[in-house]
Design an enzyme around this catalytic site. Structure first.
Site, PDB file in Angstrom:
ATOM      1  N   GLU A 102     -21.921  16.978 -17.269  1.00  0.00           N
ATOM      2  CA  GLU A 102     -21.979  17.878 -18.416  1.00  0.00           C
ATOM      3  C   GLU A 102     -20.634  17.933 -19.143  1.00  0.00           C
ATOM      4  O   GLU A 102     -19.576  18.001 -18.528  1.00  0.00           O
ATOM      5  CB  GLU A 102     -22.371  19.279 -17.936  1.00  0.00           C
ATOM      6  CG  GLU A 102     -22.537  20.288 -19.056  1.00  0.00           C
ATOM      7  CD  GLU A 102     -22.983  21.653 -18.569  1.00  0.00           C
ATOM      8  OE1 GLU A 102     -23.491  22.435 -19.397  1.00  0.00           O
ATOM      9  OE2 GLU A 102     -22.830  21.954 -17.363  1.00  0.00           O
ATOM     10  N   LYS A 114     -27.802  21.919 -26.198  1.00  0.00           N
ATOM     11  CA  LYS A 114     -28.264  22.955 -25.270  1.00  0.00           C
ATOM     12  C   LYS A 114     -28.814  24.142 -26.049  1.00  0.00           C
ATOM     13  O   LYS A 114     -28.161  24.667 -26.953  1.00  0.00           O
ATOM     14  CB  LYS A 114     -27.104  23.383 -24.370  1.00  0.00           C
ATOM     15  CG  LYS A 114     -27.504  24.295 -23.221  1.00  0.00           C
ATOM     16  CD  LYS A 114     -26.325  24.574 -22.303  1.00  0.00           C
ATOM     17  CE  LYS A 114     -26.714  25.426 -21.113  1.00  0.00           C
ATOM     18  NZ  LYS A 114     -25.567  25.697 -20.221  1.00  0.00           N
ATOM     19  N   CYS A 138     -27.819  21.587 -17.610  1.00  0.00           N
ATOM     20  CA  CYS A 138     -27.519  22.647 -16.655  1.00  0.00           C
ATOM     21  C   CYS A 138     -28.648  23.667 -16.591  1.00  0.00           C
ATOM     22  O   CYS A 138     -29.786  23.328 -16.326  1.00  0.00           O
ATOM     23  CB  CYS A 138     -26.161  23.261 -16.997  1.00  0.00           C
ATOM     24  SG  CYS A 138     -25.375  24.163 -15.637  1.00  0.00           S
TER      25      CYS A 138
END
Length: 313
Positions: A43, A133, A167
């Site tokens: 990430e 995200k 995540c």
């Protein structure tokens, strides 16, 4: 069909885009030399996950936070420039697919918002998809903006149908469902979470989606934070600390780990993944197929890209 997956468990060069990309090219070549076809990075690899956000004190460290953010912005990626060209070039040269997380800045219209983004690069050296995200977690909301679903999709590649969430997006059932509905075979989740609970999530996804499930985190030691990092002595006083232990893992469809976890080691994990296991896993449970009740549940994804506000006189 067999796909050899390489999971990169190395740190970036913090707040240095050019040096991080050069390191990435070296790691891609190393992985490809060992047969890697699908290469996955941690990430926010360019140029570092903002772990300092967990350590800054609200109010007291505003000036320091601003200085670090400026450095982070300057080392982020604008996809409308040639920032990623070395990575695109090596993908084409080695004919590999690369899942490449970045700190992305919005270059259009002079906007300065940063996003936690993930870019999928094809073996022809082109960007196949960009996903931001959807929602940042905890302190991340002071750093990253919220993405949209324009890139919330599965990409067909010679090495399988790839879908990625970042995540804790992977904890969002409907985000997962968006990828299951498009027939994801390899579910990739770059992360900063190295807990046993995260491994349980990766195994759950492998069972729920009947797919290969990959959790990829960097192994980052305090020594990887450069001496010139703003506030380094305050934020990272223990030079022996592992800031992120790595513990990357590859889970088989409806099964357990086939590679990893490896803790506190800068390495590359490899696994030869048989995509036929996906269809076999779906025989008993296909969450978006024969085990879905479309007469009961209505599922829709708004994939319209969020555009900046436009003003007229």
């Amino acid at each position: 069909m067999q796909t050899r997956i390489a999971v990169i468990q190395h740190p970036p060069v913090y707040l240095d885009r050019s040096a991080t990309i050069a390191r990435a090219v070296n790691l891609i070549n190393e992985a490809a030399d060992k047969g890697g076809q699908l290469i996955v990075f941690p990430e926010a690899f360019v140029s570092g996950y903002p772990t300092w956000g967990w350590r800054l004190r609200p109010g007291n460290d505003m000036s320091l936070a601003g200085e670090i953010h400026q450095r982070m912005y300057e080392s982020s990626v604008d996809l409308e420039t040639d920032h990623l060209q070395p990575v695109l070039d090596v993908a084409k040269e080695r004919n590999v697919v690369i899942v490449f997380p970045i700190n992305e800045r919005e270059g259009r219209f002079g906007r300065n918002t940063l996003y936690n983004a993930i870019v999928t690069i094809g073996g022809d050296g082109t960007i196949l998809n960009r996903h931001r995200k959807l929602i940042a977690t905890n302190h991340e909301r002071t750093i990253w903006g919220s993405g949209d679903a324009s890139g919330l999709r599965v990409v067909q590649t010679p090495y399988g149908r790839i879908g990625s969430l970042l995540c804790w997006e992977s904890l969002m059932p409907l985000a997962r469902m968006a990828l299951y509905a498009e027939g994801v075979e390899i579910f990739i989740s770059p992360t900063w979470d190295t807990s046993d609970g995260w491994h349980a999530t990766m195994q759950h996804i492998a069972r729920e989606g009947g797919c290969w499930s990959i959790g990829c985190a960097a192994a980052v030691h305090a020594s990887d934070i450069p001496a010139e990092f703003p506030g380094r002595a305050q934020l990272f006083p223990d030079n022996d600390e592992w800031l992120c232990a790595g513990r990357s893992i590859i889970m088989a469809p409806f099964g357990g780990p086939v590679a990893g976890p490896v803790a506190k080691e800068k390495t590359i994990l490899f696994a030869d993944c048989d995509l036929a296991q996906v269809s076999r896993a779906h025989r008993s449970f296909d969450v978006a197929g024969h085990y879905n009740r479309t007469d009961v549940f209505d599922f829709r994804v708004n994939r319209q890209r969020a555009e900046p506000a436009k003003f007229t006189d």
